[in-house]
Design a protein around this motif. Sequence first.
Motif, short mmCIF file in Angstrom:
data_model
loop_
_atom_site.label_atom_id
_atom_site.label_comp_id
_atom_site.label_asym_id
_atom_site.label_seq_id
_atom_site.Cartn_x
_atom_site.Cartn_y
_atom_site.Cartn_z
N GLY A 15 -16.09 1.39 -2.45
CA GLY A 15 -14.67 1.05 -2.33
C GLY A 15 -14.20 0.87 -0.91
O GLY A 15 -13.01 0.64 -0.68
N GLN A 19 -3.34 3.20 -1.19
CA GLN A 19 -3.77 2.57 -2.43
C GLN A 19 -2.98 1.29 -2.68
O GLN A 19 -1.77 1.25 -2.45
CB GLN A 19 -3.58 3.53 -3.61
N THR A 76 -10.65 3.21 -5.16
CA THR A 76 -9.79 3.46 -6.31
C THR A 76 -10.62 4.12 -7.40
O THR A 76 -11.83 4.33 -7.25
CB THR A 76 -9.19 2.15 -6.84
N CYS A 77 -9.96 4.43 -8.49
CA CYS A 77 -10.67 5.08 -9.61
C CYS A 77 -11.81 4.19 -10.12
O CYS A 77 -12.86 4.70 -10.53
CB CYS A 77 -9.67 5.37 -10.73
N ASP A 78 -11.63 2.86 -10.05
CA ASP A 78 -12.66 1.95 -10.55
C ASP A 78 -13.94 2.02 -9.72
O ASP A 78 -15.01 1.59 -10.17
CB ASP A 78 -12.13 0.51 -10.55
N HIS A 136 -10.53 2.15 1.15
CA HIS A 136 -9.51 2.54 0.17
C HIS A 136 -10.09 2.52 -1.25
O HIS A 136 -9.79 1.64 -2.06
CB HIS A 136 -8.32 1.57 0.25
N TYR A 152 0.84 -1.19 0.00
CA TYR A 152 0.00 0.00 0.00
C TYR A 152 0.88 1.24 0.00
O TYR A 152 1.85 1.33 0.76
CB TYR A 152 -0.93 0.01 1.22
#
Length: 855
Positions: free
Chosen positions: A821, A646, A826-828, A824, A642
Motif C-alpha cells: 500500500g 486515507q 488501506t484495509c484492501d 498510505h 485525504y
Amino acid sequence: MALDNDTYINANNILMFVTNHGNFGRDLAGVFGHDYGTYYPYTGLADIISGVRTSSVLYAGGLWLGGVDQATGDTLVVVSEYSSEYVPGPMLNGTFQTDRPEFRVYKLHSDSLAGNPNQDYLNWPVDQGAPADALGHPIMLGEQMTWTVYNDADIYTHDNNAGSTSPLGIEVQQTIWAWDQAGDIVIPFGGQYAVSGPPNSGLLVSASCANPNLVTGHDYAVITDSTVAYGFHWNLIDMTTAATILAYQTDFSGAEIVVDGISLRVRGSSAFAGFEVVANGNGPVNPPEAAAARWHGFPCPTDIDPDGYPTEGQQVGPAEWLIHTGDNGGTSGGGTRASYDAFLLRTFREDPGRIARLGAYDYEMRFTGSISNPGVGGSYVWDAFNTGNAYWVPFELWRIGIDTPDDPSDDLRLIPWILADITGTSGDNFVFDLSQYGSAYDGSCHDGCEHSVSGWDNDPYTDWVYWRLPADQTPGQAGYNVFEAAMKTNPAYWEGTEEPIMDRMVLVNWNGGVTPPFNQELPEQGTVFRLRTVDQKRGLTFTFTAVPPEYTTTGPLGTCEFLRFKLINKGGRTLRDFYISLWLDPDLGVAGDDLVGCDVAENTFYCYNANFGDAAFGGPPPAIGFRVIEGPIVYSPGDVAYVDGQPLQDYRNLGLYSFNKYINGTDPDFYDESYCYMLGLDGKNNCLPQTDPTTGLATRFVCSGDPVTGTGWVDALPSDRRMMATFGPITFRPGETQQVVIKMAVGQGSDRLNSITSMREILDDPHDPFACCSGRVGDANGVGGDEPTIGDISLMIDARFIEYNCNLIHCLGEADVNQSGGDHPTCDDITIANVTYLIDYLFITGVSLGLPGCR
C-alpha cells in the motif's frame, strides 16, 4: 475550571507546552519560570532549569474559529490567544459539561503502550473521543503524542472582546505528536556571548555569533566616550590585537552591526537608568524620589525608600505620581500595560530611529505652570490626533546636555504633542488633566481609562504626551519658540519636521482616588520629573570573548511537531462562511525583530529574523514555519481528499484561504475585527482588502513574496508580529466533522535567510505524519514493538477474513508487511500475502528472510 497548563511534548529538539483549553506553545503555569513555552534548541530539562539554554521560537499559539449563523445572520467568533474562550472537555447534549479532573491533556510515549503502559495509556479517554482502535487501545502517532478535547460552548468564557459573546458550539479534539530522528542537520547553540559591564548603567550591550566561520576567539571591549566633534559615542576594540574595529559609533538604538562574525548591539535606551522626581513645590528634592512603578520593573532611586517606592515626600501635596504609558482597561477592566516592558514597547514603538534620537541624554518634564493660572509658564501643544488644535499645558519638556548635565546652557527645549484620552462621546476638554478616569466595569469610561499599575480602580491618569525634537536643535528654546509662534498664529499648524522621540507617556496619580476631586489634580508647580538614561557618560566598558558556538545534529523530524485539530459541530447551528485560523505570536527569540511571510502554492507560512544574529539565540537565528498537511474537505466530484492520510473519493482538501499579520498594539478589539483578520482583510481599517505593494492588486495573502530571492511582497520594518493562517470557507452543519492537520518545523541555517531554506527543506521532508509504524513492520496488535508474534497473525486473520473489520488492527502500516500500500495503506492492502509473510518469518525461514523497514 481545571486548566492543564503544565504538560509539554519534548520528543526531539523542540519542547512545546500544550493545554486543554486551546492555547499551545506557552508556559502558562510558569513551570520553567518563563511566560513563553516553545524551547529550541531543546537539549534537556536541566539546561532550561539552569538557564543555560532558554531560547524560544514561539511565544503563543491558538485556534480561532469564525462563521455566520445561517438562521440569524450573526457573525460568531471564538479566539484563543493570550487568554482563551474554550473550556476543557467534550460537549454533551449541545453544551459544555461541568469540569472533571479527567478533562486534561493525555500524553503517550512509544515505549509506554501495551507492553509497558503508563497511566495515560491505562486511562485512555475513549469516552471523550480519544483516537482508539476497536479494542479501545490508543492509536499512537509518533514517538510522543498528546491528546485533549475542549469546546467553546460556555458563554461565560466568551469574555475576550476579540471574540463574540455567543458560542459557536464547536468541540475540538486536539492531537500533537512528534518523532526524534538522528541525522546530519547541524543545529548551532551557545552562540550568545556573556557580556560583562557596569550594572544599572542604562546601557545594554549584547553580542552573539553571526557567522561561526569568521569568529576570531578574541577578547573585545565596547567603550563609551563623548567628544565635541562626535558627541556621545562608543568604540569597539579588539583587546587581543589592540586594534580599533569600530570608532565613533553614535547609534544607541540597538541596531545590529555585524563585524568579525559577531552580531553586536549597543542599546542606550531600551532600559532607562532611573525615573525620578528631582524637585517639587518646595524646591529641589535631594536625594531624588521615585517616579515610576518599581514593582513593575521600572528603575527607580532607592536612597529614600530601599524598595524604590515613591513616598509622601515626592510632592508637598498628598499625591504620588508615576510615569507610565496609556492603559487599555484599568485594574478591574483587565488592563495589560502595567509592566515596564509595555512602557518601553509603546513609548518607542519599536522604532530604532526614536531610540537613536534618545541617545544618552537625560530628559525632564518641568511643571512651570499651574492649571489654576493658565497661560503662565508651561507650553503650547498640538492636539494632533483628535482636533488639530493648539492649547496650553502647565509643563515644559527638555533634553539635558550630555557633557555638562548641571549646566542649563546646553539644554534643548522640546515640543509636546497631546493625545486626549477620549472615551465614549466625551471629547477633548482642551485641558491637560485627569478628566478621563474609571474602568470599563464601573461605567465611567467607554473602554477603560483607570490605570492597571496597581490594585483597585483608583489610579487616574493624564492625557498622553508625545515628545518631539524641533527642527532647530541648537541649545535653548529657539526651536520651540518657532513652533509656539506658528501654533498661536495657526492652531491647525503642523510643520511636519518635528522628529519623534517618545510617545504615549502619561502621569498616573497613584492611588489618587476613584472620582473627582482626586487627592491632586496634577503635579504641583515646581515639580520636575527626570528620565535618566546612562549614569555615566564616558568610560563605560563592556567586555566579551567571541568563541565559536557548540553544535548538535538531527534529522528532518528532529525539529518538527504535528498538530491535528478535529472539529465537531455539536451546537445545533448551521454555520456558513465558516473559517478555521491558526493564530500565532512567534516572538522568534527577541520579539521586536520578527518578519513573516507565506507561500500560497506550498500552503506554508513562517516567521524569520530581520537580523543576522538574535540576542536570545546567538548564532544565525532560526526560522519557524508551518505547512497545511490536510485542510478541511469539501464535496468535489472526481477529486480525492485525504483524512488522516486515507483517501476519500469525490472530495478535496482546502488549503490556505488567507494569511494575515498585525503588530503588537493593533490586536482586534471586537469580534468583527477578528473575523476580518481571519478573512485576510485589514481588521483595523474598516475591513478593507490588503494591497500587494509590488502589484497594486488586492490580496488575501500578505507578504507572499520570497525573502530568500528578494522577489515579490517581502515583509519589512520588523516588529513584534502576530500572524494568522486561515482555511475555508465551508458550511459547517450540526453533527459534521472537519479537521486541519499542520506540520510545524524549525530550520536553522548559515544565516537568517538560509534558515528559511532549511525550514522549507524540513517541511518538504516526505515522512508520513500518520505513520504508526516505526522500525520494522509486523506488530499489527501494537503489543510487541518491532517484533511480531503469533498474536499479530491471529489478529490479521480475524480482522480481514473472519470479522471483516480492519478497525481491530492497531496500525495498518504495521499489518501491511509487504508494504504493497505504499505510504498510505488501506484495509484492501491487508491480504493473505501479508499473513503468509509473517508465517514464513516466524515459523519457516526465520531471520534469514528479514522484515522490511517502515516506509
